[in-house]
Design a protein around this motif. Structure first.
Motif, mmCIF file in Angstrom:
data_model
loop_
_atom_site.group_PDB
_atom_site.id
_atom_site.type_symbol
_atom_site.label_atom_id
_atom_site.label_comp_id
_atom_site.label_asym_id
_atom_site.label_seq_id
_atom_site.Cartn_x
_atom_site.Cartn_y
_atom_site.Cartn_z
ATOM 1 N N SER A 226 -13.911 41.731 35.948
ATOM 2 C CA SER A 226 -13.789 43.189 36.005
ATOM 3 C C SER A 226 -14.968 43.879 35.337
ATOM 4 O O SER A 226 -15.190 45.073 35.547
ATOM 5 C CB SER A 226 -12.481 43.630 35.328
ATOM 6 O OG SER A 226 -12.427 43.158 33.985
ATOM 7 N N SER A 227 -15.755 43.129 34.515
ATOM 8 C CA SER A 227 -16.919 43.713 33.859
ATOM 9 C C SER A 227 -18.141 43.751 34.761
ATOM 10 O O SER A 227 -19.175 44.320 34.382
ATOM 11 C CB SER A 227 -17.249 42.917 32.589
ATOM 12 O OG SER A 227 -17.500 41.554 32.904
ATOM 13 N N SER B 141 -16.618 47.074 38.479
ATOM 14 C CA SER B 141 -16.332 48.227 37.621
ATOM 15 C C SER B 141 -16.306 49.514 38.428
ATOM 16 O O SER B 141 -15.421 50.357 38.253
ATOM 17 C CB SER B 141 -17.378 48.317 36.506
ATOM 18 O OG SER B 141 -17.353 47.175 35.687
#
Length: 319
Positions: free
Chosen positions: A155-156, A161
């Motif tokens: 998710s980073s 994102s």
């Protein structure tokens, strides 16, 4: 019988030596020897750096040479049988061909219209050209490391994102899904090469006389007709050069998939060069690596011969 004086110069020229004191046959022979003398260093380099290593590779491909032991034994076709029964090798060969063909076709489809746009006059044209050319400046390894962060399946990751913030969806496994990993590697390859090849097509476009387009406009040709009847035929030589370079780079690609996915997930983005390095050098099986090199050379020669044959037929058709 008297000889007319008007015939003397002609007979003298016919019987006498050629200008410069040498007969035409000797002069021609000396020119041929001079040409061959200039070609001799090239022939020596070709023999030493290509033909001799090729012959040694073919020999080692029939042995169990490990690279460390001075002894070697002939094993026949064992290395070749092992290659064609190894799923990682077959997967790597398939992805290498897929990457080479896909990037060649997509870059060609993208680069030609992009070159036509960059050939027009608009504010900031030089800056836009430089921006599109910039991805060709860093090495593919650097681009692969950068895009590893952009396409991170966590998710980073940059794209995850943005997608998660706008649409509220979970992280997309760009580099951990089999299909998405292949699409990601091919997409980054297209992004990195499209600008450079657009500049190549742009160089050819700038040599096209404007009179062709002015005459076509007077005759009522639409921009689409001008593109397919004037621009595309005149870009046929550039397409041959561009596609040849794209296929060569695609077939020998190593750094981009290695830094982006490390060949994963599994063996789905393995390339032939990565397998050759892994099997031949890292695992110390030089006989198997030599067999891989021979098979890869034959595959590359077949693909490039087919590409050159097709593009030359297209060039003759457009003439």
């Amino acid at each position: 019988m008297a000889i007319q004086t008007s015939e003397l110069p002609t007979r003298a020229r016919a019987a006498g030596p050629a200008p410069g004191g040498a007969r035409p046959g000797r002069r021609r022979l000396r020119e041929q020897l001079t040409t061959q003398a200039f070609l001799l260093p090239i022939a020596i380099v070709l023999v030493v750096l290509f033909l001799v290593p090729l012959a040694e590779s073919v020999y080692y491909s029939f042995t169990d040479y490990s690279g460390s032991s001075p002894t070697r034994h002939l094993v026949g076709l064992r290395n070749y049988r092992q290659i064609f029964t190894d799923p990682s090798v077959l997967t790597g060969l398939g992805f290498t061909l897929l990457y080479a063909v896909a990037t060649t076709l997509i870059v060609t489809v993208v680069a030609i219209p992009l070159a036509v746009i960059l050939n027009r006059r608009f504010p900031g044209r030089s800056l836009v050209r430089a921006a599109f050319f910039f991805p060709a400046v860093p090495s593919m390894a650097i681009l692969g490391l950068v895009w590893t962060f952009v396409l991170s399946p966590l998710s980073s990751g940059v794209i995850n994102s943005v997608v998660g913030g706008l649409f509220g969806v979970g992280p997309v496994p760009w580099l951990s899904d089999n299909t998405l990993a292949k699409v990601s590697v091919i997409g980054v390859g297209v992004w990195a090469q499209a600008g450079w090849h657009a500049v190549l097509y742009l160089a050819y476009l700038q040599s096209v006389p404007r009179d062709y387009y002015e005459a076509a406009t007077i005759d009522g040709a639409t921009p689409r007709q001008q593109f397919f009847r004037i621009t595309l035929p005149l870009l046929a030589p550039a397409m041959t050069v561009s596609q040849f370079l794209l296929l060569i780079n695609g077939l020998r690609v190593y750094d981009l998939p290695f830094t982006l996915t490390n060949g994963g997930p599994g063996y789905d983005t393995y390339t032939m060069t990565q397998i050759l390095v892994q099997r031949g050098i890292a695992e110390g099986n030089y006989g198997l690596g030599a067999a891989l090199g021979v098979i890869f050379l034959i595959a590359v020669a077949a693909v490039l011969s087919l590409q050159l044959s097709v593009t030359r037929r297209l060039e003759r058709r457009f003439r």
